[in-house]
Design an enzyme around this catalytic site. Structure first.
Site, PDB file in Angstrom:
ATOM      1  N   ARG A  60       3.271   3.753   5.295  1.00 50.66           N
ATOM      2  CA  ARG A  60       3.086   4.159   6.359  1.00 50.66           C
ATOM      3  C   ARG A  60       3.747   3.207   7.169  1.00 50.66           C
ATOM      4  O   ARG A  60       3.872   1.760   6.882  1.00 50.66           O
ATOM      5  CB  ARG A  60       1.627   3.732   6.480  1.00 50.66           C
ATOM      6  CG  ARG A  60       0.565   5.212   6.260  1.00 50.66           C
ATOM      7  CD  ARG A  60      -0.795   5.081   6.631  1.00 50.66           C
ATOM      8  NE  ARG A  60      -1.189   4.265   7.259  1.00 50.66           N
ATOM      9  CZ  ARG A  60      -1.999   3.558   7.525  1.00 50.66           C
ATOM     10  NH1 ARG A  60      -3.406   3.910   6.928  1.00 50.66           N
ATOM     11  NH2 ARG A  60      -2.455   3.207   8.971  1.00 50.66           N
ATOM     12  N   ARG A  94       0.842  -1.099  -0.353  1.00 55.44           N
ATOM     13  CA  ARG A  94      -0.183  -0.203  -0.121  1.00 55.44           C
ATOM     14  C   ARG A  94       0.899   1.023  -0.031  1.00 55.44           C
ATOM     15  O   ARG A  94       2.134   0.929   0.673  1.00 55.44           O
ATOM     16  CB  ARG A  94      -0.576   0.595   0.714  1.00 55.44           C
ATOM     17  CG  ARG A  94      -1.986   1.134   1.282  1.00 55.44           C
ATOM     18  CD  ARG A  94      -3.173   1.032   2.652  1.00 55.44           C
ATOM     19  NE  ARG A  94      -2.364   1.027   3.529  1.00 55.44           N
ATOM     20  CZ  ARG A  94      -3.963   0.666   4.756  1.00 55.44           C
ATOM     21  NH1 ARG A  94      -5.195   0.764   4.031  1.00 55.44           N
ATOM     22  NH2 ARG A  94      -3.435   0.900   5.684  1.00 55.44           N
ATOM     23  N   ARG A 121      -1.813  -5.272  14.030  1.00 56.27           N
ATOM     24  CA  ARG A 121      -3.007  -4.455  13.635  1.00 56.27           C
ATOM     25  C   ARG A 121      -3.657  -5.781  13.205  1.00 56.27           C
ATOM     26  O   ARG A 121      -5.436  -5.545  14.264  1.00 56.27           O
ATOM     27  CB  ARG A 121      -2.806  -4.152  12.755  1.00 56.27           C
ATOM     28  CG  ARG A 121      -1.823  -2.356  13.061  1.00 56.27           C
ATOM     29  CD  ARG A 121      -1.554  -1.659  11.573  1.00 56.27           C
ATOM     30  NE  ARG A 121      -2.749  -0.974  11.623  1.00 56.27           N
ATOM     31  CZ  ARG A 121      -2.922  -0.297   9.816  1.00 56.27           C
ATOM     32  NH1 ARG A 121      -1.607  -1.048   8.822  1.00 56.27           N
ATOM     33  NH2 ARG A 121      -3.653  -0.168   9.461  1.00 56.27           N
TER      34      ARG A 121
HETATM   35  P1  AMP Z   1      -5.906   3.694  10.390  1.00 58.59           P
HETATM   36  O1  AMP Z   1      -5.498   4.374   9.551  1.00 58.59           O
HETATM   37  O2  AMP Z   1      -7.506   3.910  10.252  1.00 58.59           O
HETATM   38  O3  AMP Z   1      -5.351   2.037   9.653  1.00 58.59           O
HETATM   39  O4  AMP Z   1      -5.427   4.447  11.386  1.00 58.59           O
HETATM   40  C1  AMP Z   1      -4.272   3.419  11.747  1.00 58.59           C
HETATM   41  C2  AMP Z   1      -4.080   3.358  13.293  1.00 58.59           C
HETATM   42  O5  AMP Z   1      -4.766   4.647  14.057  1.00 58.59           O
HETATM   43  C3  AMP Z   1      -4.759   2.398  13.850  1.00 58.59           C
HETATM   44  O6  AMP Z   1      -3.974   1.046  13.923  1.00 58.59           O
HETATM   45  C4  AMP Z   1      -4.497   3.048  15.961  1.00 58.59           C
HETATM   46  O7  AMP Z   1      -3.385   3.004  16.271  1.00 58.59           O
HETATM   47  C5  AMP Z   1      -5.495   4.491  15.232  1.00 58.59           C
HETATM   48  N1  AMP Z   1      -6.989   4.575  15.303  1.00 58.59           N
HETATM   49  C6  AMP Z   1      -7.742   4.634  14.165  1.00 58.59           C
HETATM   50  N2  AMP Z   1      -9.504   4.615  14.155  1.00 58.59           N
HETATM   51  C7  AMP Z   1      -9.151   3.684  15.841  1.00 58.59           C
HETATM   52  C8  AMP Z   1     -10.267   3.868  16.554  1.00 58.59           C
HETATM   53  N3  AMP Z   1     -11.862   3.992  16.153  1.00 58.59           N
HETATM   54  N4  AMP Z   1     -10.017   3.757  18.094  1.00 58.59           N
HETATM   55  C9  AMP Z   1      -8.938   3.338  18.595  1.00 58.59           C
HETATM   56  N5  AMP Z   1      -7.879   3.724  18.149  1.00 58.59           N
HETATM   57  C10 AMP Z   1      -7.100   3.890  15.958  1.00 58.59           C
END
Ligand code: AMP
Length: 210
Positions: A156, A123, A167
């Site tokens: 990322r 990605r 994750r």
């Molecule tokens: P994402 O871009 O959606 O993959 O989110 C990246 C990171 O942000 C995740 O691995 C979490 O550390 C944090 N994060 C995003 N959304 C949430 C959520 N709803 N609750 C807790 N942590 C979040």
């Protein structure tokens, strides 16, 4: 229309969020993007969130809920939105229901784990508009430059293999129960997220017109 996008990291939520928001004529936000914006603005929340994001863990519920509800309660978003990546825990889902009453649709992007790993490892994200590409399956027309912005694409830190494993583990533990929670409310729409971007969009269009 209040729409939630659920699915594991790499399931295509972010890729489809803009399309869904445009069809539903509402704004969309990704909780991950809100954290990354806080981080690039060097806010206290951003610095705190980074310690969790770097390990592939969830940011604590209290700060996450406050940040997303602030966005939802903005007068320009309150009547309709697409939330990408929130809620991810039961307390977040319950807090959202308490704040709003209920949501209209919960779209779940179902993708086998092997595909998720393959997708995350290739990605690439645009530094400016956060558009998501894949080195092989969905490359930008301009190589390492975004074909929508155009700014540089990057991988990322949390898409690197050791963090990805954690994750996915956290997702299974914390977010699987949220999917069941919405299934019990008969809100869940299952989409086969392993298909191509175009095929997924045709399925989404049918569901959004329903
Ligand atoms: P994402 O871009 O959606 O993959 O989110 C990246 C990171 O942000 C995740 O691995 C979490 O550390 C944090 N994060 C995003 N959304 C949430 C959520 N709803 N609750 C807790 N942590 C979040």
């Amino acid at each position: 229309m209040r729409i939630l996008l659920m699915g594991a990291p790499g399931s295509g939520k972010g890729t489809q969020a803009g399309f869904i928001a445009e069809k539903a004529n509402v704004s969309s936000v990704s909780s991950g993007d809100l954290f990354r914006k806080n981080l690039s603005d060097n806010t206290e929340l951003g610095v705190l969130a980074k310690t969790y994001m770097d390990r592939g863990e969830y940011v604590p519920d209290d700060v996450t809920i406050r940040m997303v509800l602030d966005w939802v309660n903005d007068p320009s978003n309150i009547s309709g939105f697409v939330l990408d990546g929130f809620p991810r825990t039961l307390p977040q889902a319950i807090a959202l229901d308490k704040e709003l009453g209920s949501v209209d649709k919960v779209i779940f992007f179902d993708v086998p784990t092997a595909d998720l790993i393959e997708r995350l490892s290739g990605r690439l994200i645009c530094k400016t508009c956060q558009a998501s590409f894949h080195k092989i399956f969905y490359p930008s027309k301009n190589g390492m430059i975004c074909d929508q912005c155009p700014d540089d694409l990057y991988q990322r830190d949390d898409d690197k293999p050791d963090v990805v494993t954690n994750r996915l583990k956290v997702y299974m533990q914390e977010t699987q129960p949220v999917i069941e929670y919405y299934d019990q409310q008969n809100k869940l729409i299952n989409i086969d997220g392993s298909k191509s971007v175009d095929e997924v969009q045709s399925k989404l269009e049918i569901q959004l017109n329903d």
